[in-house]
Write a protein that holds these residues in place. Structure first.
Motif: not given
Length: 272
Positions: A163, A216, A218, A221, A241
């Motif tokens: 993250w 992720s 998304d 990111v 991803l």
């Protein structure tokens, strides 16, 4: 035991009711919920935690826990004859349940192969050995096929973004880190003291990974990496991803994401 139950105003179950295979199971972690369905025990689950969302039909079951706490009153109201949980995260919270004599199965898979062992243990406990062993065999066959196809060492360094912010990666026993190693690449965060280390941006720039992965779904990111066009991964458009619901859970579905990781590494391999 009976005095403790009386003081707490709870119903205790006699040991004789546990002689047969458990029929009322509470699962307190998503990966165990999935494993129970995989081996044919999904219909025995009477309650779960609030993060158990696969397969979809489990969403209709009562929820008695979240990642921070367990509602012991709600759990006991379901009259379970087995609770399944994640040892490192939940054993302390479940101490009162064990003191009441309710059996608890603790899960703590350490690597991809150990997941098959857990499936077999669950199958034996639940008198579902044929189906559990078949699922474990199929899982190991697929794992070995992935190793055979992708496991040869490659000159590809990988940074896995767990993250951001803060910029956090994976190392050691973390499954994404094991996936990178299984696929034959080098993990930029190898050698970190914890499985989920915070990483300095300077460290990533110095390592100059050829591939950057993010757990992720998304794409946003990964946009912050565009500030560093000199990185090989950015220059060669090797920003990918990985499905976190698969790779971050200790279930056979993790191999779908492992294949994603391996294919991304193969694409980034300059020798291919």
């Amino acid at each position: 035991m009976r005095l403790l139950c009386a003081l707490l105003g709870l119903l205790c179950w006699p040991l004789s009711t546990w002689a047969q295979a458990p029929q009322r199971i509470i699962s307190l972690t998503p990966h165990l919920t999935e494993l129970l369905f995989d081996i044919g025990a999904g219909d025995r689950i009477v309650a779960t935690d609030d993060a158990s969302d696969f397969p979809p039909e489990v969403k209709t079951r009562p929820q008695v826990a979240n990642y921070r706490s367990i509602n012991l009153e709600a759990l006991l109201a379901q009259k379970p004859d087995l609770v399944v949980a994640w040892r490192s995260a939940q054993s302390r919270m479940l101490a009162p349940i064990e003191q009441l004599g309710i059996p608890v199965f603790y899960s703590e898979p350490t690597d991809f192969a150990s997941l098959a062992d857990e499936m077999r243990r669950l199958g034996k406990l639940l008198a579902l050995e044929p189906s559990a062993n078949a699922q474990a065999d199929a899982y190991m066959a697929r794992l070995n096929a992935i190793k055979s196809r992708y496991g040869k060492p490659k000159p590809v360094s990988v940074f896995y973004q767990l993250w951001y912010p803060p910029l956090t990666s994976v190392s050691g026993v973390a499954w994404p880190a094991q996936a990178i190693e299984l696929c034959g690449a080098t993990n930029v965060a190898t050698g970190a003291k914890t499985p989920y280390p915070q990483i300095g941006l300077e460290q990533v720039i110095k390592a100059n990974p050829r591939l950057i992965l993010a757990g992720s779904q998304d794409p946003a990111v990964l946009t912050h990496w565009q500030q560093w066009p000199m990185l090989d991964a950015v220059k060669n458009r090797q920003l990918r991803l990985i499905n976190p619901d698969e790779l971050h859970r200790f279930t056979p579905r993790a191999l779908n994401a492992v294949e994603q990781v391996c294919e991304a590494i193969a694409d980034a391999n300059p020798a291919s």
